[in-house]
Write an enzyme that holds these catalytic residues in place. Structure first.
Site, mmCIF file in Angstrom:
data_model
loop_
_atom_site.group_PDB
_atom_site.id
_atom_site.type_symbol
_atom_site.label_atom_id
_atom_site.label_comp_id
_atom_site.label_asym_id
_atom_site.label_seq_id
_atom_site.Cartn_x
_atom_site.Cartn_y
_atom_site.Cartn_z
ATOM 1 C CB ILE A 155 102.167 70.736 60.531
ATOM 2 C CG1 ILE A 155 102.093 70.903 59.016
ATOM 3 C CG2 ILE A 155 101.362 71.839 61.217
ATOM 4 C CD1 ILE A 155 100.695 70.684 58.439
ATOM 5 C CG ASP A 185 105.077 61.153 65.250
ATOM 6 O OD1 ASP A 185 105.322 60.167 64.517
ATOM 7 O OD2 ASP A 185 104.903 62.298 64.801
ATOM 8 N N GLY A 206 107.274 60.717 60.900
ATOM 9 C CA GLY A 206 107.836 61.761 61.740
ATOM 10 C C GLY A 206 109.281 61.478 62.098
ATOM 11 C CD GLN A 252 97.356 57.979 53.845
ATOM 12 O OE1 GLN A 252 98.358 58.325 53.201
ATOM 13 N NE2 GLN A 252 96.126 58.265 53.432
ATOM 14 C CE1 TYR A 281 94.506 63.164 54.633
ATOM 15 C CE2 TYR A 281 94.261 64.623 52.747
ATOM 16 C CZ TYR A 281 94.625 64.418 54.059
ATOM 17 O OH TYR A 281 95.093 65.467 54.804
ATOM 18 N NE ARG A 340 96.709 70.228 44.393
ATOM 19 C CZ ARG A 340 96.024 69.874 43.312
ATOM 20 N NH1 ARG A 340 95.291 70.781 42.665
ATOM 21 N NH2 ARG A 340 96.056 68.637 42.859
#
Length: 311
Positions: free
Chosen positions: A22, A41, A46, A85, A150, A217
């Protein structure tokens, strides 16, 4: 994406996680607007190759003290905080790592925003809610019942952001993403089911489904998510917004769509459900439509057609 030449004043902007799926898409959109984008980053997931040549990138983890120092020194107008994460299962296995990245990392970014006077646009998740109702999409005021560390760590980070506004006057907008998909997504991790299906279809392999496949989802296209981030630059201060479509699609239904578009029949392998997975996730974006002037514009069928058509 925003078009060039709309009379927007160029801004200096920091994107954490800017070499990710993203984040790299967002960086490109910012450059198209004429803004200066600086990327933070650690490149653990990435890929600097996703970024246009010449983009300034600093290899740091969000939780490093250097992240706060860099933000303070470059004094961006806005910090988009996407570094995180993101694995539900990983967060169950390694909750301390999840907390360091998602909670401590956010605190470091907040420290930098405090010194620089920057606005924070924070990428959160539908995981803060846990399971949603199949009959009605969740609104922002719905109970927060995360099913894995998370979602919990993102919810805790949101609370720190709210307190930071009170303590330090940091303006913020929180965006809670549904399941993001689109071009450039890696075929790994729990969130990348579309990319995983595409890769297995391309290799003639059966599609792997965790659980019975009837879990559902809310799939939102990455370009719509980027537009929501851009909208949050000057709107939505002090608020959290759902960024989704309000439409629930079962994993079995997704597999059917992918096979139909690829004109393939690969078969299925059903494996045990993963720890921390929710049964249903579906978000209402009415608040974002009203306050951010944002709504999803790319349907799942259109987004999948673009992917399988190579665009």
């Amino acid at each position: 994406m925003e078009e060039k030449g709309k009379g927007l004043k160029p801004m200096r902007i920091v994107v954490t996680g800017g070499a990710g799926f993203i984040g790299s898409r967002l960086v490109r959109a910012l450059l198209e607007r004429g803004d200066e984008a600086i990327v933070i980053d650690d490149l653990s997931t990435g890929d600097a190759g996703r970024l246009p040549a010449g983009v300034e990138i600093h290899r740091l983890r969000a939780e490093d003290a250097g992240t706060a120092e860099l933000i303070a020194s470059v004094r961006p107008r806005v910090v988009f905080h996407l570094a995180a994460q993101v694995g539900m299962g990983s967060s169950v296995k390694f909750p301390a790592d999840d907390g360091r990245s998602n909670i401590v990392g956010t605190l470091r970014v907040l420290e930098g925003c405090r010194e620089a006077g920057s606005k924070l646009v924070f990428s959160s998740t539908s995981g803060v809610y846990g399971d949603s109702s199949r009959s009605r999409p969740l609104g922002e005021s719905s109970p927060k019942r995360p099913s894995a560390p998370y979602g919990l760590s993102k919810w805790v980070a949101e609370q720190y952001i709210g307190f930071a506004e009170k303590w330090w006057g940091i303006p913020y907008t929180i965006l809670r993403y549904a399941n993001v998909y689109g071009p450039g997504q890696a075929a790994r991790g729990e969130g990348g089911v579309v990319a995983c299906f595409m890769e297995r279809i391309a290799n003639g392999l059966p599609l792997v489904v965790h659980g019975d496949g009837e879990q559902s989802r809310d799939f939102v296209h990455v370009d719509d998510v980027v537009k929501a981030n851009l909208a949050a630059i000057d709107r939505g201060d002090g608020e959290a917004f759902n960024i989704g479509t309000g439409i629930a699609t079962s994993i079995n239904g997704l597999a059917d769509r992918c096979e139909r578009l690829a004109a393939a029949s690969c078969g299925r392998i059903y494996e045990p459900a993963r720890s921390g997975d929710v049964r249903c996730s579906r978000l209402s974006s009415r608040k974002a439509e009203a306050a951010l002037a944002w709504r999803p514009s790319i349907s799942l069928d259109e987004g999948l057609s673009r992917l399988f058509g190579g665009s």
